[in-house]
Design an enzyme around this catalytic site. Structure first.
Site, PDB file in Angstrom:
ATOM      1  N   TRP A 102       0.825  -1.211   0.000  1.00 51.11           N
ATOM      2  CA  TRP A 102       0.000   0.000   0.000  1.00 51.11           C
ATOM      3  C   TRP A 102       0.852   1.250   0.000  1.00 51.11           C
ATOM      4  O   TRP A 102       0.496   2.259  -0.619  1.00 51.11           O
ATOM      5  CB  TRP A 102      -0.969  -0.029   1.176  1.00 51.11           C
ATOM      6  CG  TRP A 102      -1.807  -1.268   1.140  1.00 51.11           C
ATOM      7  CD1 TRP A 102      -1.837  -2.279   2.056  1.00 51.11           C
ATOM      8  CD2 TRP A 102      -2.710  -1.661   0.091  1.00 51.11           C
ATOM      9  NE1 TRP A 102      -2.704  -3.267   1.652  1.00 51.11           N
ATOM     10  CE2 TRP A 102      -3.260  -2.918   0.456  1.00 51.11           C
ATOM     11  CE3 TRP A 102      -3.115  -1.083  -1.110  1.00 51.11           C
ATOM     12  CZ2 TRP A 102      -4.179  -3.592  -0.345  1.00 51.11           C
ATOM     13  CZ3 TRP A 102      -4.032  -1.760  -1.905  1.00 51.11           C
ATOM     14  CH2 TRP A 102      -4.546  -2.997  -1.522  1.00 51.11           C
ATOM     15  N   ASP A 169      -0.510   6.852   6.764  1.00 50.03           N
ATOM     16  CA  ASP A 169      -1.603   5.928   6.487  1.00 50.03           C
ATOM     17  C   ASP A 169      -1.668   4.953   7.657  1.00 50.03           C
ATOM     18  O   ASP A 169      -0.805   4.098   7.813  1.00 50.03           O
ATOM     19  CB  ASP A 169      -1.327   5.192   5.173  1.00 50.03           C
ATOM     20  CG  ASP A 169      -2.369   4.117   4.852  1.00 50.03           C
ATOM     21  OD1 ASP A 169      -3.290   3.909   5.659  1.00 50.03           O
ATOM     22  OD2 ASP A 169      -2.237   3.479   3.787  1.00 50.03           O
ATOM     23  N   LYS A 193     -10.865  -1.942   9.402  1.00 52.92           N
ATOM     24  CA  LYS A 193      -9.975  -2.716  10.251  1.00 52.92           C
ATOM     25  C   LYS A 193     -10.411  -2.589  11.725  1.00 52.92           C
ATOM     26  O   LYS A 193     -10.938  -3.503  12.311  1.00 52.92           O
ATOM     27  CB  LYS A 193      -8.529  -2.260  10.101  1.00 52.92           C
ATOM     28  CG  LYS A 193      -8.058  -2.065   8.682  1.00 52.92           C
ATOM     29  CD  LYS A 193      -7.878  -3.355   7.924  1.00 52.92           C
ATOM     30  CE  LYS A 193      -7.255  -3.093   6.566  1.00 52.92           C
ATOM     31  NZ  LYS A 193      -7.109  -4.275   5.735  1.00 52.92           N
TER      32      LYS A 193
END
Length: 356
Positions: A102, A169, A193
């Protein structure tokens, strides 16, 4: 039987969140309407949005410090684009730490906007560690890092001190551990999450860093527009935001981030101790960089895979298969996963040892 959910995301949420969400789908706030059909401009939902945004800042210790919390759409993937759009100066540069899939995706998006410097990367070692020794250019518009790498099971245990805006992030470990969140100028995280179902993205941004790029930003991608409209520039994802509010309320009620951090450390210690003790298993991430959220491990002998897979599935465990980039297994231990579920996995690992 309720499954022991180790899915990497979307993933387990607190049981009370499921129950309250289910009730709201049938009748929200005794309104005779479902949360799925109410107007986002209604008094009831405006109250949800206001409380959720305020609770984010409260839990992160950022109240009154110049930050705004936004609930947007598009996932962290859209933030890969919005961050450089809003922060990288025209003819400027940005610095990125490459620690996983990511992070690499974020780097690719930033390159559309200007010079993108990768200060360090663990890609040659299949992202099995967090680079430590690197320098951040003093003239960068910002420095971007990824706090937890879901696929590879690594986590940043410390963050650099820098004079350029610090962007992170935190999609897979936000609200899981105590940090000085005021070190960060912008934090973003997909909800799926530790916070809620997929469909909304949290952005926490220090207002003073905005409006300095020298470029024209389309309204839909402009953080300042979303702040001005109080996260209602367009119709927000009502249900995911409501479920996120319920999860934030649950977190506050159990004692906040400090309380959940102790639980998360206990879960991670329980599993990693077994991985290191049991000769049938081996971890894939550098020990000092192991994630408390996502434990990645392999069988020492793949001949045992069929037996182990059958055993953990029979024990009611779900979502344990590792990402194809790493193989093996990945136990995602997000906030709502009870330590009892971790003990079930450890018991299965010990049972396999006894049978071999």
């Amino acid at each position: 039987m309720k499954k022991h959910n180790y899915s990497a995301g979307p993933c387990i949420l607190p049981q009370e969140v499921f129950e309250k969400s289910a009730q709201a789908i049938l009748d929200f706030n005794n309104s005779g309407l479902s949360i799925l059909e109410i107007s986002h401009r209604s008094k009831d939902f405006v109250a949800v949005m206001e409380e959720a945004r305020a609770l984010v800042l409260e839990l992160l210790g950022l109240e009154g410090k110049g930050y705004q919390a936004l609930f947007l759409a598009g996932g962290a993937s859209l933030e890969f684009l919005m961050v450089p759009y809003n922060l990288m100066k025209v003819d400027g540069k940005a610095a990125y730490l490459d620690t996983g899939t990511w992070a690499n995706s974020a780097i690719k998006e930033a390159k559309h906007f200007g010079e993108t410097i990768v200060v360090a990367s663990s890609k040659p070692e299949n992202y099995n560690h967090i680079p430590k020794d690197y320098s951040i250019p003093a003239d960068a518009s910002y420095f971007h890092c990824t706090s937890n790498n879901t696929i590879f099971g690594t986590q940043m245990k410390s963050f650099p001190t820098t004079n350029v805006p610090l962007v992170c992030d935190m999609s897979s470990d936000i609200f899981s551990r105590v940090l000085d969140f005021s070190k960060f100028d912008l934090i973003y995280a997909g909800a799926q999450k530790n916070m809620g179902p997929a469909g909304t993205t949290l952005v926490v941004v220090k207002e003073e860093i905005l409006g300095k790029t020298g470029r024209t930003i389309p309204n839909m991608l402009d953080y300042q527009q979303h702040i001005a409209k109080e996260s209602m520039y367009n119709t927000p994802p009502v249900f995911p935001i409501y479920a996120s509010l319920l999860t934030l309320q649950w977190l506050k009620n159990i004692g906040g981030i400090a309380a959940i951090e102790k639980i998360n450390e206990a879960k991670a210690n329980l599993l990693y101790t077994e991985i290191d003790r049991n000769p049938l298993f081996k971890g894939t991430a550098a020990i000092e960089d192991r994630s408390n959220m996502n434990a990645t491990f392999l069988l020492a002998n793949e001949a045992h895979q069929e037996k182990f897979d059958a055993m953990w599935k029979a024990a009611g465990i779900s979502g344990l298969a590792g990402h194809r980039s790493v193989g093996g297994y990945r136990a995602s231990m997000y906030n709502a996963l009870p330590i009892e579920s971790v003990q079930v996995l450890v018991d299965v690992m010990q049972e396999l040892e006894n049978k071999i």
